[in-house]
Design a protein around this motif. Structure first.
Motif, PDB file in Angstrom:
ATOM      1  N   GLY A 239       0.835  -1.205   0.000  1.00  0.00           N
ATOM      2  CA  GLY A 239       0.000   0.000   0.000  1.00  0.00           C
ATOM      3  C   GLY A 239       0.865   1.249   0.000  1.00  0.00           C
ATOM      4  N   GLY A 248      -2.294   4.735  -9.487  1.00  0.00           N
ATOM      5  CA  GLY A 248      -3.709   4.420  -9.304  1.00  0.00           C
ATOM      6  C   GLY A 248      -4.628   5.624  -9.308  1.00  0.00           C
ATOM      7  N   LYS A 409      -7.742   2.637   0.560  1.00  0.00           N
ATOM      8  CA  LYS A 409      -8.143   1.231   0.629  1.00  0.00           C
ATOM      9  C   LYS A 409      -8.958   0.789  -0.573  1.00  0.00           C
ATOM     10  CE  LYS A 409      -8.029   0.549   5.559  1.00  0.00           C
ATOM     11  NZ  LYS A 409      -8.769   0.837   6.767  1.00  0.00           N
ATOM     12  N   PRO A 413      -6.098   1.298  -4.969  1.00  0.00           N
ATOM     13  CA  PRO A 413      -5.751  -0.070  -5.379  1.00  0.00           C
ATOM     14  C   PRO A 413      -6.578  -0.555  -6.565  1.00  0.00           C
ATOM     15  CG  PRO A 413      -6.375  -0.007  -3.042  1.00  0.00           C
ATOM     16  CD  PRO A 413      -6.473   1.386  -3.550  1.00  0.00           C
ATOM     17  N   LEU A 417      -4.847  -1.715  -9.944  1.00  0.00           N
ATOM     18  CA  LEU A 417      -5.131  -3.095 -10.368  1.00  0.00           C
ATOM     19  C   LEU A 417      -5.663  -3.118 -11.803  1.00  0.00           C
ATOM     20  CD1 LEU A 417      -5.862  -6.130  -9.839  1.00  0.00           C
ATOM     21  CD2 LEU A 417      -7.964  -5.353  -8.813  1.00  0.00           C
ATOM     22  N   CYS A 454       1.398  -8.244 -10.470  1.00  0.00           N
ATOM     23  CA  CYS A 454       0.830  -6.984  -9.954  1.00  0.00           C
ATOM     24  C   CYS A 454      -0.672  -7.120  -9.684  1.00  0.00           C
ATOM     25  CB  CYS A 454       1.094  -5.819 -10.900  1.00  0.00           C
ATOM     26  SG  CYS A 454       2.824  -5.536 -11.190  1.00  0.00           S
ATOM     27  N   LEU A 458      -2.154  -6.639  -5.973  1.00  0.00           N
ATOM     28  CA  LEU A 458      -3.057  -5.507  -5.751  1.00  0.00           C
ATOM     29  C   LEU A 458      -4.439  -5.996  -5.331  1.00  0.00           C
ATOM     30  CD1 LEU A 458      -1.751  -3.316  -8.678  1.00  0.00           C
ATOM     31  CD2 LEU A 458      -1.735  -2.663  -6.278  1.00  0.00           C
ATOM     32  N   ILE A 461      -4.217  -6.650  -1.610  1.00  0.00           N
ATOM     33  CA  ILE A 461      -4.343  -5.518  -0.676  1.00  0.00           C
ATOM     34  C   ILE A 461      -5.759  -4.962  -0.674  1.00  0.00           C
ATOM     35  CG2 ILE A 461      -2.086  -4.483  -0.269  1.00  0.00           C
ATOM     36  CD1 ILE A 461      -2.640  -2.502  -2.360  1.00  0.00           C
ATOM     37  N   LEU A 462      -6.404  -5.083  -1.815  1.00  0.00           N
ATOM     38  CA  LEU A 462      -7.792  -4.606  -1.884  1.00  0.00           C
ATOM     39  C   LEU A 462      -8.677  -5.430  -0.946  1.00  0.00           C
ATOM     40  CD1 LEU A 462      -9.421  -2.573  -3.481  1.00  0.00           C
ATOM     41  CD2 LEU A 462      -9.876  -4.333  -5.159  1.00  0.00           C
TER      42      LEU A 462
END
Ligand code: PFF
Length: 481
Positions: A239, A248, A409, A413, A417, A454, A458, A461-462
């Protein structure tokens, strides 16, 4: 539609180095100076730092190259660039929605980022007044107790009038540069302020070295203890990596649109990511020795910059002057970032609404001021107002924290993504081969990263941002197994 090329396509950086400085200016900001040291401290020091570098190389850099490439090939504001490339590659023009989402995120980030910029101006005022009253050689706020220095922060955030006005001042300064155009304003702010920023960063770091706490700092930041590398730490590092590289939010796509055809995008992206990472590491080497030399422990979050550091400066010779220089440096870094955040929606308004640049920039400034003032008030008069509090993810968050969480958040992302999916799976191979500036095996490795690695990281983390407890349990189970 190519007819609506927009005014942006005719503008451009005056040289490759102007672009490099502006992009470094966008990347280097509060994320490096406030967020990175605080996250490193909260997430196990060396384990976080090492994994962070891994993320920059394997996730940040490939997505950064993708964003700049889309901008350069599309030669327009981000949504139109996405559409052109999608259609040229035989895909759907609806991919432009990814960029529209990015432009919207950039606007949201701009709205709260300038509030924090205003806080930095407030501290410049506090330290400036102190230099004036006590003389440059004294410690900061001499004669004040620790509690009194601590209380300055609380007094500031609850003073909605001052923080709102300073937010508007910070936005207005940002506007002045964006309204003057790419080579006339945006690159000027970078070309003058980034060297000044680097000078101050090095000067304060060297000053900190003499305090004697460098060995402890190096130990704190670089001792790698593998057992500290938990799932949570890894996610915090990913992040932080894409926030720090300004990914992003269509900002780098927008800057990429002003890059000439002669620029090698791969090596340039490498320079940008390298400089951003170096600044984050040096920021750690700058801040922690000062904190440790004063016998303090680093606090997390905003407390590190606005409470712990002012404490530390109060104990040091020339502390008040160094404190002033420190906050001026932070303001420079924040300004070159806010300029890029404003440029993305401004260039959209020029392309899409056909507005002249100053009018477009004014529109964005006005809207960001409304949201900014509400954010500024959310730490005082509007503290009890939690607009999306009914959603568990945003429970208990005032407007400022909500904007931070919502973009960090969710929208950022998602933007990064989808950008990597777009480049990995939609954009034609021929176009990528021509534009990337990479050769043979490295080019294929980059394609592999944007196709598989990637998006996967990603997505992780999402999901972990949305379902923190479930993810933590999952990691704990995997760790135990
Ligand atoms: N990269 C900036 C920082 O580290 O402070 C924040 C940022 C700037 C994010 C510009 C996104 C952006 F478009």
């Amino acid at each position: 539609m190519v007819a609506s090329t927009g005014t942006t396509a005719r503008e451009g950086w005056s040289s490759r180095s102007a672009f490099v400085l502006a992009a470094i200016g966008s990347a280097v900001g509060l994320g490096n100076l406030v967020r990175f040291p605080a996250e490193a401290g909260a997430n196990g020091g060396g384990a976080f730092v090492l994994f962070y570098i891994f993320c920059v190389v394997l996730i940040g850099l490939p997505v950064l190259l993708s964003e700049v490439l889309i901008g350069r090939h599309g030669q327009a504001a981000a949504p139109l660039s996405f559409r052109r490339i999608a259609e040229e590659s035989g895909g759907s023009g609806a991919w432009s929605i990814v960029a529209s989402l990015g432009v919207f995120s950039a606007f949201l980030v701009l709205s709260f980022y300038c509030v924090l910029g205003g806080w930095v101006l407030y501290y410049i005022g506090l330290f400036g007044a102190d230099v004036f009253l006590s003389g440059p050689a004294s410690g900061a706020f001499a004669g004040s107790s620790f509690e009194e220095v601590d209380a300055l922060f609380g007094a500031m955030v609850s003073d909605g009038l001052s923080t709102s006005l300073l937010d508007i001042v910070f936005l207005a300064i940002t506007f002045l540069f964006v309204a003057r155009g790419v080579s006339g304003g945006i690159e000027k702010v970078a070309v003058y302020l980034m060297p000044a920023f680097f000078f101050l960063l090095l000067a304060i770091t060297i000053y900190g070295m003499f305090g004697g706490a460098m060995a402890r700092t190096v130990d704190y930041l670089f001792t790698f203890e593998p057992e500290k590398l938990t799932g949570e730490v890894m996610l915090a590092a990913v992040g932080q990596a894409f926030f720090s590289l300004s990914l992003g939010v269509a900002g780098m796509v927008t800057y990429g649109a002003y890059v000439g055809r002669d620029v090698n995008l791969a090596s340039t992206s490498g320079v940008i990511a390298g400089a951003d990472t170096a600044v984050a590491l040096i920021a750690g080497l700058c801040i922690f020795p000062i904190v440790f030399a004063a016998g303090l422990e680093p606090s997390g979050g905003l407390g590190l910059m606005f409470q712990t550091l002012p404490h530390a400066f109060s104990d040091l010779p020339f502390g008040t002057l160094i404190g002033l220089a420190f906050f001026v440096m932070v303001a420079f870094a924040a300004l070159t970032s806010s300029v890029s955040l404003m440029e993305a929606p401004t260039s959209w308004a020029m392309d899409r609404l056909g507005l002249a640049r100053p009018v477009a920039a004014m529109l964005v400034t006005g809207a960001a001021a409304v949201l900014g003032v509400l954010s500024a008030l959310s730490t005082g008069a509007l503290a009890g107002f939690h607009p999306l509090g009914f959603i568990p993810l945003f429970e208990g968050l005032g407007i400022l924290d909500l904007l931070d969480s919502f973009t960090g958040k969710l929208t950022m992302p998602i933007g990064a993504l989808l950008t990597s999916v777009f480049v990995g799976w939609v954009v034609s191979r021929r176009l990528l081969d021509e534009e990337s500036g990479l050769g043979g095996g490295v080019h294929r490795f980059w394609l592999f990263l944007v196709r598989w690695f990637c998006p996967l990281m990603l997505a992780l983390i999402l999901v972990s941002g949305i379902f923190p407890e479930t993810t933590a349990r999952l990691f704990a189970t995997l760790g135990a197994g």
